[in-house]
Design a protein around this motif. Structure first.
Motif, PDB file in Angstrom:
ATOM      1  N   CYS A 170      32.330  39.294  42.068  1.00 34.72           N
ATOM      2  CA  CYS A 170      34.042  38.856  41.518  1.00 34.72           C
ATOM      3  C   CYS A 170      33.837  38.688  40.200  1.00 34.72           C
ATOM      4  CB  CYS A 170      34.192  38.532  42.712  1.00 34.72           C
ATOM      5  SG  CYS A 170      35.435  39.889  43.878  1.00 34.72           S
ATOM      6  N   ALA A 171      32.790  38.332  39.568  1.00 32.41           N
ATOM      7  CA  ALA A 171      32.684  37.643  38.849  1.00 32.41           C
ATOM      8  C   ALA A 171      31.426  38.392  37.697  1.00 32.41           C
ATOM      9  CB  ALA A 171      31.949  36.535  38.893  1.00 32.41           C
ATOM     10  N   GLY A 172      32.060  37.668  36.203  1.00 28.14           N
ATOM     11  CA  GLY A 172      31.062  38.773  35.290  1.00 28.14           C
ATOM     12  C   GLY A 172      31.512  39.291  34.108  1.00 28.14           C
TER      13      GLY A 172
ATOM     14  N   ALA B 251      44.891  38.560  33.829  1.00 28.65           N
ATOM     15  CA  ALA B 251      43.851  38.914  34.672  1.00 28.65           C
ATOM     16  C   ALA B 251      43.919  39.273  35.887  1.00 28.65           C
ATOM     17  CB  ALA B 251      42.710  37.477  34.441  1.00 28.65           C
ATOM     18  N   ALA B 252      45.325  38.460  36.936  1.00 30.77           N
ATOM     19  CA  ALA B 252      45.144  38.259  38.239  1.00 30.77           C
ATOM     20  C   ALA B 252      45.063  40.110  38.468  1.00 30.77           C
ATOM     21  CB  ALA B 252      46.714  37.708  38.149  1.00 30.77           C
ATOM     22  N   PRO B 253      46.245  40.678  37.492  1.00 26.36           N
ATOM     23  CA  PRO B 253      45.763  41.910  38.312  1.00 26.36           C
ATOM     24  C   PRO B 253      44.478  43.203  38.627  1.00 26.36           C
ATOM     25  CG  PRO B 253      47.991  41.713  37.116  1.00 26.36           C
ATOM     26  CD  PRO B 253      47.028  40.494  37.207  1.00 26.36           C
TER      27      PRO B 253
ATOM     28  N   ALA C 299      42.320  35.311  39.992  1.00 28.99           N
ATOM     29  CA  ALA C 299      41.931  34.996  39.060  1.00 28.99           C
ATOM     30  C   ALA C 299      41.810  33.691  38.983  1.00 28.99           C
ATOM     31  CB  ALA C 299      42.891  35.248  37.454  1.00 28.99           C
ATOM     32  N   VAL C 300      40.522  33.122  38.640  1.00 30.38           N
ATOM     33  CA  VAL C 300      39.954  31.435  38.373  1.00 30.38           C
ATOM     34  C   VAL C 300      39.184  31.074  37.346  1.00 30.38           C
ATOM     35  CG1 VAL C 300      38.287  29.673  39.355  1.00 30.38           C
ATOM     36  CG2 VAL C 300      39.228  31.675  41.037  1.00 30.38           C
ATOM     37  N   SER C 301      39.226  32.077  36.387  1.00 34.06           N
ATOM     38  CA  SER C 301      39.258  31.915  34.992  1.00 34.06           C
ATOM     39  C   SER C 301      38.247  32.951  34.168  1.00 34.06           C
ATOM     40  CB  SER C 301      37.647  31.042  34.898  1.00 34.06           C
ATOM     41  OG  SER C 301      35.617  31.403  34.821  1.00 34.06           O
ATOM     42  N   LEU C 302      38.842  32.372  32.637  1.00 38.43           N
ATOM     43  CA  LEU C 302      38.562  33.349  32.104  1.00 38.43           C
ATOM     44  C   LEU C 302      37.716  33.181  30.468  1.00 38.43           C
ATOM     45  CD1 LEU C 302      38.822  36.429  30.693  1.00 38.43           C
ATOM     46  CD2 LEU C 302      41.329  35.891  30.726  1.00 38.43           C
TER      47      LEU C 302
ATOM     48  N   LEU D   8      35.167  37.833  33.657  1.00 37.21           N
ATOM     49  CA  LEU D   8      36.701  37.138  34.363  1.00 37.21           C
ATOM     50  C   LEU D   8      35.309  36.632  35.463  1.00 37.21           C
ATOM     51  CD1 LEU D   8      39.075  36.893  35.413  1.00 37.21           C
ATOM     52  CD2 LEU D   8      38.882  39.873  35.800  1.00 37.21           C
ATOM     53  N   THR D   9      36.284  35.861  36.477  1.00 40.05           N
ATOM     54  CA  THR D   9      35.649  35.328  37.380  1.00 40.05           C
ATOM     55  C   THR D   9      36.972  35.200  38.778  1.00 40.05           C
ATOM     56  OG1 THR D   9      34.237  33.337  36.974  1.00 40.05           O
ATOM     57  CG2 THR D   9      34.549  32.919  38.796  1.00 40.05           C
TER      58      THR D   9
END
Length: 572
Positions: free
Chosen positions: A146-148, A171-173, A183-186, A225-226
């Motif tokens: 879920c990250a990368g 990014a949430a979708p 979505a935590v970080s972009l 995205l994380t």
């Protein structure tokens, strides 16, 4: 060519403009099959083209292997639904032979067909076909799935997704598509690759499939995205509020209010990249939904993830009469203006994901800046400008049209390597609560609280308009109130001496408030006289009107009328 123009139904030739861009668009269409009336490019009623004519296909003449060929030809995934009349009934003309595909063919018309022709589709139905979406999305190079770096497999090829004006809310979708929580970080990551997939965020937000929103491109940088891999908040007004769910063994579960406390909430808010919890109330964002988390969390409050916390040994059988955890975390954004004469003016900086960065923004208006002034409790926006500057460090990019519809700047923030430094000046301690920033009831901030203000010397209202950078005073009206209330009485002489606004106001009980209209820096209007009898004009004196002359003034909007009158010179 304007895509929005074509989508509106206009003719292609009406949507064409001249352009010097070296980018050439290549389009590939399916030349002999199409799906109509579906919810996406991969669903609909099947039609086949032969001899320049499109024909319906009978359900009785079509099977699963035929469907596999059609889905492959359209660039979609394998067929998921094959049901007659799902997207409409048979329409003439009707395909006259039965397809006999093996399932391996690349096009439907490459398949064998029955030798005899069918005369009618009696009792048959039109082929309704839904292919699974071919999107394959993954994150690579991160600590977990879920990250990368975000990659998309499209047309059989894995490529990174290029970041182009995306925010966390956009990014949430993607996180939802990967079953990865919130979505935590972009972030942005430079890439040596020349080509990648570009996805338009507005298209994704409309719930279209990723495939429908994808174009090839050579843009940089790529998207990193994380997402939260084990917690999410649903039905909230922002990324930091909602009904809590926890993921374990690939399944999401509700959490009972009785099994959750303040320390547990602190861990969740930290895991989501939000500020400390501000509201913890059961059923605030909906009731418990099955399945339900079976054990009580016992967090110390310092853990980095909720599933790192200890839990009770015994399982809970039900949540009765408990409620679902409804959690609101305070927004993690910290905004400040630096380099000005006070904290209400200067270069805008934002602390996001624990890091202070300069804010990069372009084409901001005073209306956009007003959101920041309000956030800082600094009155009205007086001025806003941006300048391009090269920095050795990245900046936070804030999408201006997102600011007006989102309660949190966090939702509108993305990393940026292009810097348009944003400078904002707020009025600090005076504002107008009206239809625009230069119209309304005068309010002052006194001891941290905004109150209506009254100045009985209306001739000095121009001082307030000048302070708000709103031009001249057009009108100042003292209006009665239904009952006495605490107001701030302004000493105009003090105002003009250069003292701070709070030093010039004293609390008082009054039945009146002051409504002020400033010119809002309007340009001088053009005056049209309906008749030139008795009306003359010179460069030195402007318009001159003889007494008893008839004339008409037209000025739009109406509040320009006073400015018109100020330009007239009446003769005896």
């Amino acid at each position: 060519m304007e895509i929005e123009c074509i989508q509106s139904g206009s003719a292609v030739r009406d949507c064409v403009t001249s352009d010097s861009s070296p980018v050439i668009t290549n389009v590939t269409c399916a030349d002999s099959v199409r799906l109509l009336n579906g919810s996406s490019l991969c669903s609909g009623r099947l039609e086949v083209k032969s001899n320049q004519s499109w024909s319906s296909v009978c359900e009785a003449d079509f099977d699963q292997q035929d469907a596999e060929v059609v889905c492959r030809e359209l660039g979609c995934g394998p067929p998921s639904v094959l049901q007659g009349a799902l997207y409409g009934e048979v329409e003439a003309p009707v395909w006259s032979k039965e397809f006999q595909c093996g399932g391996h063919e690349s096009a439907l018309l490459d398949c064998r067909s029955s030798g005899s022709a069918r005369n009618s589709c009696s009792l048959g139905k039109a082929v309704g076909l839904t292919c699974s979406e071919p999107d394959d999305v993954r994150m690579v190079g991160g600590a977990n799935p879920c990250a990368g770096i975000l990659e998309l497999k499209h047309l059989g090829e894995w490529r990174p997704m290029y970041e182009f004006g995306w925010t966390l809310k956009d990014a949430a979708p993607i996180c939802e598509h990967l079953d990865c929580g919130s979505a935590v970080s972009l972030q942005q990551t430079k890439s040596s690759l020349k080509f990648g997939w570009r996805i338009k965020p507005d298209c994704v937000k409309s719930r279209s499939t990723l495939r429908e929103c994808t174009t090839s491109g050579y843009y940089n940088p790529i998207m990193n995205l994380t997402c939260s891999d084990s917690v999410r908040l649903l039905n909230g007004s922002s990324l930091c509020s909602g009904r809590l769910e926890v993921k374990s063994n690939q399944s999401w579960s509700s959490v009972c209010e009785a099994d959750f406390d303040q320390q547990d909430a602190e861990v969740v808010c930290r895991q989501l990249g939000c500020g400390p919890p501000s509201v913890l109330q059961g059923a605030l964002y909906g009731e418990v939904e099955a399945p339900v988390w079976s054990k009580e969390f016992q967090c110390g409050g310092h853990e980095s993830a909720l599933l790192d916390c200890r839990s009770s040994g015994s399982a809970r059988n039900s949540c009765s009469p408990g409620k679902a955890v409804g959690l609101t975390c305070s927004e993690s954004d910290d905004v400040r203006l630096v380099g000005g004469t006070n904290y209400c003016e200067g270069m805008m900086e934002l602390r996001h994901l624990g890091e202070w960065r300069t804010v990069s923004a372009f084409s901001w208006t005073l209306k956009d800046a007003a959101v920041v002034c309000k956030h800082l409790d600094c009155g009205s926006a007086v001025s806003v400008n941006s300048r391009h500057e090269s920095l050795n460090r990245p900046a936070w990019w804030i999408i201006y049209d997102c600011v007006h519809v989102r309660s949190a700047l966090k939702d509108c923030t993305a990393s940026s390597s292009h810097v348009f430094i944003l400078n904002i000046t707020c009025s600090e301690s005076v504002r107008l609560g009206g239809a625009s920033r230069c119209v309304g009831t005068v309010e002052l901030k006194h001891q941290g609280e905004w109150r209506p203000a009254i100045d009985y010397d209306l001739r000095k209202a121009a001082v307030l308009c000048k302070h708000l950078d709103c031009g001249s005073a057009v009108s100042a009206v003292i209006r009665p109130k239904s009952s006495p209330a605490d107001v701030l009485e302004i000493s105009s002489d003090c105002f003009q001496s250069g003292s701070t606004r709070s030093e010039c106001a004293a609390p008082n009980a009054s039945n009146y408030t002051l409504d002020l209209i400033c010119s809002d820096l309007l340009v001088q209007p053009i005056i049209h006289a309906s008749s030139m009898d008795g009306v003359s004009e010179s460069q030195e004196q402007g318009l001159t009107v003889s007494r008893h002359s008839n004339f008409t003034i037209r000025a739009r909007p109406p509040r320009k009328l006073q400015l018109c009158l100020s330009r007239l010179r009446f003769l005896s």
